[in-house]
Design a protein around this motif. Sequence first.
Motif, PDB file in Angstrom:
ATOM      1  N   ALA A 186       0.823  -1.206   0.000  1.00  0.00           N
ATOM      2  CA  ALA A 186       0.000   0.000   0.000  1.00  0.00           C
ATOM      3  C   ALA A 186       0.860   1.261   0.000  1.00  0.00           C
ATOM      4  O   ALA A 186       0.548   2.235  -0.701  1.00  0.00           O
ATOM      5  CB  ALA A 186      -0.949  -0.011   1.196  1.00  0.00           C
ATOM      6  N   LEU A 187       1.940   1.242   0.777  1.00  0.00           N
ATOM      7  CA  LEU A 187       2.822   2.415   0.784  1.00  0.00           C
ATOM      8  C   LEU A 187       3.590   2.540  -0.532  1.00  0.00           C
ATOM      9  O   LEU A 187       3.800   3.651  -1.024  1.00  0.00           O
ATOM     10  CB  LEU A 187       3.763   2.370   1.981  1.00  0.00           C
ATOM     11  CG  LEU A 187       3.097   2.735   3.301  1.00  0.00           C
ATOM     12  CD1 LEU A 187       4.011   2.427   4.482  1.00  0.00           C
ATOM     13  CD2 LEU A 187       2.684   4.204   3.302  1.00  0.00           C
ATOM     14  N   ALA A 188       3.985   1.417  -1.105  1.00  0.00           N
ATOM     15  CA  ALA A 188       4.642   1.461  -2.413  1.00  0.00           C
ATOM     16  C   ALA A 188       3.676   2.039  -3.458  1.00  0.00           C
ATOM     17  O   ALA A 188       4.076   2.847  -4.307  1.00  0.00           O
ATOM     18  CB  ALA A 188       5.118   0.073  -2.823  1.00  0.00           C
ATOM     19  N   ALA A 189       2.416   1.650  -3.382  1.00  0.00           N
ATOM     20  CA  ALA A 189       1.416   2.202  -4.296  1.00  0.00           C
ATOM     21  C   ALA A 189       1.219   3.697  -4.041  1.00  0.00           C
ATOM     22  O   ALA A 189       1.071   4.477  -4.991  1.00  0.00           O
ATOM     23  CB  ALA A 189       0.089   1.452  -4.150  1.00  0.00           C
ATOM     24  N   SER A 190       1.227   4.109  -2.788  1.00  0.00           N
ATOM     25  CA  SER A 190       1.098   5.533  -2.452  1.00  0.00           C
ATOM     26  C   SER A 190       2.237   6.329  -3.087  1.00  0.00           C
ATOM     27  O   SER A 190       2.014   7.393  -3.679  1.00  0.00           O
ATOM     28  CB  SER A 190       1.107   5.739  -0.940  1.00  0.00           C
ATOM     29  OG  SER A 190       0.045   5.050  -0.320  1.00  0.00           O
ATOM     30  N   VAL A 191       3.449   5.806  -2.961  1.00  0.00           N
ATOM     31  CA  VAL A 191       4.616   6.449  -3.562  1.00  0.00           C
ATOM     32  C   VAL A 191       4.484   6.435  -5.084  1.00  0.00           C
ATOM     33  O   VAL A 191       4.745   7.442  -5.755  1.00  0.00           O
ATOM     34  CB  VAL A 191       5.919   5.744  -3.118  1.00  0.00           C
ATOM     35  CG1 VAL A 191       7.129   6.238  -3.914  1.00  0.00           C
ATOM     36  CG2 VAL A 191       6.147   5.932  -1.623  1.00  0.00           C
ATOM     37  N   PHE A 192       4.051   5.298  -5.627  1.00  0.00           N
ATOM     38  CA  PHE A 192       3.899   5.162  -7.071  1.00  0.00           C
ATOM     39  C   PHE A 192       2.937   6.203  -7.639  1.00  0.00           C
ATOM     40  O   PHE A 192       3.208   6.811  -8.672  1.00  0.00           O
ATOM     41  CB  PHE A 192       3.408   3.746  -7.419  1.00  0.00           C
ATOM     42  CG  PHE A 192       3.095   3.566  -8.872  1.00  0.00           C
ATOM     43  CD1 PHE A 192       4.105   3.328  -9.788  1.00  0.00           C
ATOM     44  CD2 PHE A 192       1.787   3.648  -9.330  1.00  0.00           C
ATOM     45  CE1 PHE A 192       3.814   3.172 -11.141  1.00  0.00           C
ATOM     46  CE2 PHE A 192       1.489   3.492 -10.674  1.00  0.00           C
ATOM     47  CZ  PHE A 192       2.512   3.249 -11.582  1.00  0.00           C
ATOM     48  N   PHE A 193       1.816   6.440  -6.998  1.00  0.00           N
ATOM     49  CA  PHE A 193       0.836   7.407  -7.502  1.00  0.00           C
ATOM     50  C   PHE A 193       1.250   8.850  -7.224  1.00  0.00           C
ATOM     51  O   PHE A 193       1.021   9.731  -8.052  1.00  0.00           O
ATOM     52  CB  PHE A 193      -0.552   7.127  -6.922  1.00  0.00           C
ATOM     53  CG  PHE A 193      -1.176   5.879  -7.467  1.00  0.00           C
ATOM     54  CD1 PHE A 193      -1.493   5.765  -8.808  1.00  0.00           C
ATOM     55  CD2 PHE A 193      -1.435   4.796  -6.637  1.00  0.00           C
ATOM     56  CE1 PHE A 193      -2.056   4.605  -9.323  1.00  0.00           C
ATOM     57  CE2 PHE A 193      -2.000   3.637  -7.133  1.00  0.00           C
ATOM     58  CZ  PHE A 193      -2.316   3.540  -8.481  1.00  0.00           C
ATOM     59  N   ALA A 194       1.846   9.101  -6.084  1.00  0.00           N
ATOM     60  CA  ALA A 194       2.256  10.472  -5.754  1.00  0.00           C
ATOM     61  C   ALA A 194       3.480  10.907  -6.564  1.00  0.00           C
ATOM     62  O   ALA A 194       3.622  12.100  -6.862  1.00  0.00           O
ATOM     63  CB  ALA A 194       2.547  10.589  -4.258  1.00  0.00           C
ATOM     64  N   GLY A 195       4.339   9.975  -6.925  1.00  0.00           N
ATOM     65  CA  GLY A 195       5.546  10.321  -7.681  1.00  0.00           C
ATOM     66  C   GLY A 195       5.265  10.948  -9.036  1.00  0.00           C
ATOM     67  O   GLY A 195       5.710  12.075  -9.305  1.00  0.00           O
ATOM     68  N   PRO A 196       4.540  10.283  -9.923  1.00  0.00           N
ATOM     69  CA  PRO A 196       4.246  10.895 -11.217  1.00  0.00           C
ATOM     70  C   PRO A 196       3.431  12.182 -11.096  1.00  0.00           C
ATOM     71  O   PRO A 196       3.622  13.128 -11.857  1.00  0.00           O
ATOM     72  CB  PRO A 196       3.442   9.812 -11.961  1.00  0.00           C
ATOM     73  CG  PRO A 196       3.820   8.543 -11.299  1.00  0.00           C
ATOM     74  CD  PRO A 196       4.100   8.891  -9.867  1.00  0.00           C
TER      75      PRO A 196
END
Length: 158
Positions: A7-17
């Motif tokens: 979930a945190l990896a996904a949070s980073v994934f969406f916030a990064g772009p």
Amino acid sequence: MTVEQWALAASVFFAGPWSGLLAMLTTILHPMLAAMDGRDFRNFMGAFLRFARKAWFNYACSIGMGVAPIVALIALWDDRGSASFWLTLIGWILVIAGVYVVANVWKEPHYDRMLAWDPENMPADWEAGRRKYFSINWINAGSTWAAFVLFLAALLAL
């Protein structure tokens, strides 16, 4: 990987772009738009927003930044005292306030006002409207950049 890691990896994934998009918008497009006269600014915004407002990328990133941290917070609920929980919670609050609230309360209504301007007969205060557009983007950018850093720190703290 655990649920909280995913979930945190996904949070980073969406916030990064989304952070990158806002960096491009504020540091490259803002100076370009600031150099335009009223007619050119309005015409550019009309063409740009016709696509940007409905882009799947915008929906995917904004929804992902809101939902993935909720999953992480639920997974971290039994460890509410952890740095990861609090970093995620603060990042999620920044997304809600700085992305969702700003978009729905100020950004989208302001887009509608700008798109109602007649490019051939711009209102006297159009430059103030452009400054407001820039300010709204900076609020989005700052909150998203901070959320990205917080989500990444939460992931690294696990």
